[in-house]
Design a protein around this motif. Sequence first.
Motif: not given
Length: 345
Positions: A1-7, A39-41, A110-115, A247-248
């Motif tokens: 499962m994926m960790t939610g990120r949020d800026s 790539i999971d950046g 794929v990039l999931d931006i933020g903390v 994918v961003v």
Amino acid sequence: MMTGRDSGNAVDGGLARHIPVLAQPALHYLSPRDGGIYIDGTFGAGGYSRAILAAAGCRVIGIDRDHSAIVRGADLVAQSDGRLTLIEDRFSNLDEVVRSAGYDAVDGVVLDIGVSSMQFDEAERGFSFRFDAPLDMRMGGAGPSAADLVAAASERDLSFIISILGEERFARGIARAIVRARAEAPIRTTKELVAIIERVVRAKPGAIHPATRTFQALRIFINEELSELAVALSAAERILRPGGRLVVVSFHSLEDRIVKMFLAEHSRVVAGSRHAPEVHGPEPTFTALTKKPVVADDAEIAANPRARSAKLRAAERTDVPARESDIGDLLPRLPSLDDAMRGGR
């Protein structure tokens, strides 16, 4: 499962570990295939990497500048039968990371931006005002901390940073209050900074915490998150093979603007008209797959409030050689981190 990120406003959102944000659309556009290299950046808790590995018989290179994320990913590496490699680095270096791993090109980024939620929930990291902790906020271990920034930056620079990156209308007053407070004593903890902000921004029932936007701005600035994103987009263009997918997922309006502008410019076809038939521009290096950003539906937002600001954009690489890009055109006008640290009292 994926960790939610949020800026942004997830700072005060509480625990939300391992909740996927736009997971299905991300996999749909990435379209993993057997034998592919992906790539999971922004590895984080390994959510995207886990999903990609489950979707196809492929390989994944996970990148994260946070050493603790790499350490926590050891179990997933062990479970992957050699299909997952983790590398501690900035995702802006993803093309160099890939080549160092022995590959000339990849099939998807794929990039999931933020903390990440984990970073918010680790009190000692200083990302969240929910805890009294050292005012750190660094995603990696190097460079100045948020405490260093508020101790050194000029009132003018602090005001710009908080206004632009935090979209805080009380930025000037907060900057002035920080400068006055630090003249009396160093600002070393999250609690001390929150107390200064609360003297300027009054809490209103139902509104976000008064410190939300300032904490967001300081974190984005000291981690150079916007320039990291802009450089990473160009790096992805260089390393994706023709037909490869980018994918961003972003959570902040400034992040989404950078992605939107980059993909619009690099997928635009410039041709002549009957008035100027010889006018031509550079050939597109991407084909946009999303005309508008994909957003979370009501059910996902109800399950994970941190998904409410998420926007996904995707594109497919053409066979046109990568361009030399000037990332300055994508970024807001702010002092550099080095300049801000020399800003004076």
